[in-house]
Scaffold this active site. Structure first.
Site, PDB file in Angstrom:
ATOM      1  CG  ASP A  12      -1.838  -1.227   1.227  1.00 22.62           C
ATOM      2  OD1 ASP A  12      -2.190  -1.706   0.144  1.00 22.62           O
ATOM      3  OD2 ASP A  12      -2.158  -1.702   2.328  1.00 22.62           O
ATOM      4  N   GLY A  14       1.450   3.065  -2.508  1.00 27.07           N
ATOM      5  CA  GLY A  14       0.984   3.997  -3.550  1.00 27.07           C
ATOM      6  C   GLY A  14       1.445   3.554  -4.934  1.00 27.07           C
ATOM      7  CE  LYS A  15       2.210  -2.354  -4.378  1.00 25.58           C
ATOM      8  NZ  LYS A  15       1.971  -2.012  -2.971  1.00 25.58           N
ATOM      9  N   GLY A  39      -4.645  -4.257  -3.773  1.00 29.89           N
ATOM     10  CA  GLY A  39      -5.638  -3.227  -4.053  1.00 29.89           C
ATOM     11  C   GLY A  39      -4.860  -1.976  -4.415  1.00 29.89           C
ATOM     12  CG  HIS A  40      -2.136  -1.887  -6.971  1.00 32.07           C
ATOM     13  ND1 HIS A  40      -1.208  -2.371  -7.856  1.00 32.07           N
ATOM     14  CD2 HIS A  40      -1.865  -2.478  -5.787  1.00 32.07           C
ATOM     15  CE1 HIS A  40      -0.422  -3.234  -7.219  1.00 32.07           C
ATOM     16  NE2 HIS A  40      -0.804  -3.325  -5.970  1.00 32.07           N
ATOM     17  CD  GLN A 222       0.600  -8.961  -2.794  1.00 33.29           C
ATOM     18  OE1 GLN A 222       1.225  -9.590  -3.629  1.00 33.29           O
ATOM     19  NE2 GLN A 222      -0.628  -8.580  -2.987  1.00 33.29           N
ATOM     20  CB  SER A 411       3.425  10.866  -4.247  1.00 27.46           C
ATOM     21  OG  SER A 411       2.031  10.920  -4.339  1.00 27.46           O
TER      22      SER A 411
HETATM   23  P1  GDP Z   1      -0.876   0.402  -3.518  1.00 26.32           P
HETATM   24  O1  GDP Z   1      -1.471  -0.896  -3.078  1.00 26.32           O
HETATM   25  O2  GDP Z   1       0.589   0.469  -3.294  1.00 26.32           O
HETATM   26  O3  GDP Z   1      -1.245   0.773  -4.927  1.00 26.32           O
HETATM   27  O4  GDP Z   1      -1.522   1.520  -2.564  1.00 26.32           O
HETATM   28  P2  GDP Z   1      -3.068   1.643  -2.095  1.00 26.32           P
HETATM   29  O5  GDP Z   1      -3.874   2.102  -3.238  1.00 26.32           O
HETATM   30  O6  GDP Z   1      -3.506   0.391  -1.400  1.00 26.32           O
HETATM   31  O7  GDP Z   1      -2.940   2.731  -0.948  1.00 26.32           O
HETATM   32  C1  GDP Z   1      -2.428   3.981  -1.187  1.00 26.32           C
HETATM   33  C2  GDP Z   1      -3.515   5.030  -0.815  1.00 26.32           C
HETATM   34  O8  GDP Z   1      -2.919   6.298  -0.709  1.00 26.32           O
HETATM   35  C3  GDP Z   1      -4.583   5.167  -1.873  1.00 26.32           C
HETATM   36  O9  GDP Z   1      -5.784   5.523  -1.248  1.00 26.32           O
HETATM   37  C4  GDP Z   1      -4.069   6.323  -2.744  1.00 26.32           C
HETATM   38  O10 GDP Z   1      -5.108   7.014  -3.411  1.00 26.32           O
HETATM   39  C5  GDP Z   1      -3.430   7.184  -1.711  1.00 26.32           C
HETATM   40  N1  GDP Z   1      -2.264   7.971  -2.146  1.00 26.32           N
HETATM   41  C6  GDP Z   1      -1.262   7.630  -3.019  1.00 26.32           C
HETATM   42  N2  GDP Z   1      -0.314   8.573  -3.044  1.00 26.32           N
HETATM   43  C7  GDP Z   1      -0.705   9.542  -2.183  1.00 26.32           C
HETATM   44  C8  GDP Z   1      -0.119  10.772  -1.729  1.00 26.32           C
HETATM   45  O11 GDP Z   1       0.972  11.157  -2.121  1.00 26.32           O
HETATM   46  N3  GDP Z   1      -0.828  11.484  -0.797  1.00 26.32           N
HETATM   47  C9  GDP Z   1      -2.023  11.072  -0.309  1.00 26.32           C
HETATM   48  N4  GDP Z   1      -2.630  11.829   0.599  1.00 26.32           N
HETATM   49  N5  GDP Z   1      -2.598   9.919  -0.704  1.00 26.32           N
HETATM   50  C10 GDP Z   1      -1.939   9.165  -1.609  1.00 26.32           C
HETATM   51  P1  IMO Z   2      -0.975  -4.171  -2.261  1.00 27.64           P
HETATM   52  O1  IMO Z   2      -0.552  -4.689  -3.614  1.00 27.64           O
HETATM   53  C1  IMO Z   2      -0.990  -4.691   2.070  1.00 27.64           C
HETATM   54  C2  IMO Z   2      -1.054  -8.791   3.599  1.00 27.64           C
HETATM   55  C3  IMO Z   2      -2.325  -9.236   4.296  1.00 27.64           C
HETATM   56  C4  IMO Z   2      -1.757 -10.255   5.270  1.00 27.64           C
HETATM   57  C5  IMO Z   2      -0.634 -10.896   4.469  1.00 27.64           C
HETATM   58  C6  IMO Z   2      -1.021 -12.202   3.792  1.00 27.64           C
HETATM   59  O2  IMO Z   2      -2.279  -3.460  -2.280  1.00 27.64           O
HETATM   60  O3  IMO Z   2       0.122  -3.401  -1.624  1.00 27.64           O
HETATM   61  P2  IMO Z   2      -2.596 -12.883   1.761  1.00 27.64           P
HETATM   62  O4  IMO Z   2      -3.958 -12.407   1.376  1.00 27.64           O
HETATM   63  O5  IMO Z   2      -1.563 -12.625   0.738  1.00 27.64           O
HETATM   64  O6  IMO Z   2      -2.618 -14.303   2.243  1.00 27.64           O
HETATM   65  O7  IMO Z   2      -2.222 -12.010   3.073  1.00 27.64           O
HETATM   66  O8  IMO Z   2      -0.258  -9.960   3.472  1.00 27.64           O
HETATM   67  N1  IMO Z   2      -1.274  -8.271   2.219  1.00 27.64           N
HETATM   68  C7  IMO Z   2      -1.205  -6.966   1.910  1.00 27.64           C
HETATM   69  N2  IMO Z   2      -1.030  -5.885   2.696  1.00 27.64           N
HETATM   70  N3  IMO Z   2      -1.105  -4.552   0.729  1.00 27.64           N
HETATM   71  C8  IMO Z   2      -1.270  -5.629  -0.080  1.00 27.64           C
HETATM   72  O9  IMO Z   2      -1.259  -5.532  -1.426  1.00 27.64           O
HETATM   73  C9  IMO Z   2      -1.360  -6.906   0.509  1.00 27.64           C
HETATM   74  N4  IMO Z   2      -1.531  -8.166   0.038  1.00 27.64           N
HETATM   75  C10 IMO Z   2      -1.459  -8.980   1.087  1.00 27.64           C
HETATM   76  O10 IMO Z   2      -2.948  -8.162   4.945  1.00 27.64           O
HETATM   77  O11 IMO Z   2      -1.186  -9.596   6.361  1.00 27.64           O
HETATM   78 MG    MG Z   3      -2.962  -1.624  -1.762  1.00 24.90          MG
END
Ligand code: GDP
Ligand code: IMO
Ligand code: MG
Length: 427
Positions: A12, A14-15, A39-40, A222, A411
């Site tokens: 998470d 911010g990929k 979840g991106h 991840q 960012s």
């Molecule tokens: P990912 O799994 O690495 O793609 O990241 P997620 O989407 O799970 O979580 C990142 C969260 O931070 C999302 O809600 C994005 O919209 C938000 N986000 C990404 N970059 C920034 C930033 O620079 N500032 C803020 N405030 N939010 C950001």
């Molecule tokens: P993105 O791509 C954050 C965590 C789960 C759990 C562990 C194992 O959005 O960054 P799994 O479902 O793979 O058996 O869970 O890994 N986990 C993540 N945490 N971002 C993710 O993906 C994750 N994918 C799995 O919360 O602790």
């Molecule tokens: Mg995510």
């Protein structure tokens, strides 16, 4: 060349946002591991999109998107994701290619995930329960179904056989509620729907694109600390999330790897169980969660929050050969008087080290912090690094000098445009 973008923390980072921004410069974006546990999030024209299996290049009309062999696919969630994109008016079908060798997540994989996790009690991994672990287990046990198999005549028979094995395995655990008649039907229907998409021999497909001079961005899912080999085992996911995973998740040689872009938040989060040395259990952690909207993009669970951990980042930079860094969510720290970064760990015996231990789960680590003055101002509208408040510039320059790799992008908001580029940044 294949450039790589991957998360350096526990996911998470911010990929999705950064891949979407960078995709404009590439011909191809490819996912190489993970599945719908990811979840991106992307924010385009004020609208939020969350991708789980589909690469984050789909919003760029000219970009080819590949779901690589290293990914595990749940037809139900993939179809839902496709429907959401269609409903949002995104045209991606012609540019999406799926490797036939990607493994399939069956409803009975999700069921196994649920019964096994529920039986763990206190020692829960905190899995997303998307069937990830059981599916990769079957791949390694050499009995999994691959998405290319959906075209074979005996597919239903093989499905039934694998499901029977899963039910047998699950029978040693207490049962959980799960409606197989509904889930099986939905799954088969989604499989029929997916047959209208383009399936390829992914390894040939991508190597031919590379031979013809196309550029590829591999999108990690991840984070490096969730890597099956190097993460905080057993609180990890079931795939290799580091650069090495790109080669076997797409079928490309290590010699093809170019830039490795590592992404970290300006602080740190983790969702699910497992060690997190710099976690804040106090009001400050709560403030970060609130300011950063730190709730899971896949499960909606609150994310655990803490300060940035430099020994941890140094470790994952080493594992992946990171050549450039991206700092995200700097804006989340706008209203903090003081910030902290862990620079080493103190062990129970008093020893101080800046290395990640063999067993983070059972080591008692006390992070040693360096403090920074906060900038206490908004970053809105800033487009150049030099226009950042002095304290933020200092924070970034100090982090990169410790890590030995330059931050080339910062960012400052969720939208595609809120990204400050430092083309010629050096340490
Ligand atoms: P990912 O799994 O690495 O793609 O990241 P997620 O989407 O799970 O979580 C990142 C969260 O931070 C999302 O809600 C994005 O919209 C938000 N986000 C990404 N970059 C920034 C930033 O620079 N500032 C803020 N405030 N939010 C950001
Ligand atoms: P993105 O791509 C954050 C965590 C789960 C759990 C562990 C194992 O959005 O960054 P799994 O479902 O793979 O058996 O869970 O890994 N986990 C993540 N945490 N971002 C993710 O993906 C994750 N994918 C799995 O919360 O602790
Ligand atoms: Mg995510």
């Amino acid at each position: 060349m294949v450039d790589v973008l991957l998360g350096l923390q526990w996911g998470d980072e911010g990929k999705g946002k950064v891949v979407d921004y960078l995709a404009e410069k590439y011909d191809v974006v490819a996912r190489f591991q993970g599945g719908p546990n990811a979840g991106h999030t992307l924010v385009l024209d004020g609208k939020k999109h969350v991708l789980h299996t589909i690469p984050s290049g789909v919003f760029r009309p000219s970009v080819i998107n590949i779901i690589g062999n290293g990914v595990v696919i749940d037809p139900i969630t993939l179809r839902r994701e496709m429907d959401n994109l269609h409903n949002a008016g995104v045209n991606f079908k012609e540019n999406l290619y799926i490797s036939k060798k990607a493994h399939l997540i069956l409803p009975s994989h999700r069921y196994l995930d649920a019964v096994m996790e529920s039986a763990k009690g206190q020692s829960k991994i905190g899995s997303t329960l998307r069937g990830i672990g059981p599916t990769y287990t079957d791949k390694v046990a050499r009995r999994g179904l691959r998405i290319g198999d959906i075209f074979s005549d005996d597919f239903q028979k093989r499905y039934d056989e694998l499901k029977a094995i899963h039910l047998e395995m699950a029978s040693v655990y207490p049962a959980v509620e799960f409606d197989f008649s509904v889930e099986d039907a939905k799954w088969m229907e989604a499989v029929s729907y997916l047959k209208t998409y383009q399936f390829v021999e992914g390894e040939y497909f991508i190597n031919k694109l590379l031979d013809s001079g196309k550029s590829v961005l591999a999108e990690g899912a991840q984070g490096s600390m969730l890597d099956i080999d190097f993460g905080t085992y057993p609180f990890v996911t079931s795939s290799n999330t580091i650069t090495a995973g790109v080669c076997n998740g797409l079928g490309v040689s290590p010699a093809r790897i170019g830039e490795v872009i590592g992404i970290t938040k300006a602080y740190c989060t983790r969702v699910g169980s497992g060690p997190f040395p710099t976690e804040l259990h106090d009001e400050t952690g709560e403030r970060i969660r609130k300011a950063g909207g730190e709730f899971g993009a896949t499960t909606g669970r609150p994310r655990r929050c803490g300060w940035i951990d430099l020994p941890q980042l140094k470790y994952t930079i080493m594992l992946s050969g990171v050549t450039q860094l991206v700092l995200t969510k700097a804006d989340v720290l706008n209203d903090f008087d003081m910030l902290y970064a862990a620079t080493s760990y103190k062990y129970a015996d008093g020893k101080i080290s800046d290395e990640v231990p063999y067993d983070m789960v059972n080591s008692h680590l006390e992070p040693q912090y360096k403090s920074y003055k906060g900038w206490n101002s908004s970053l809105q509208g800033i487009t150049e690094f030099e226009d950042f408040p002095g304290q933020l510039q200092e924070y970034i320059l100090d982090l990169q000098s410790y890590l030995g790799v330059p931050f080339t992008m910062i960012s400052i908001g969720p939208e595609r445009e809120s990204l400050i580029i430092r083309e010629k940044a050096t340490v």
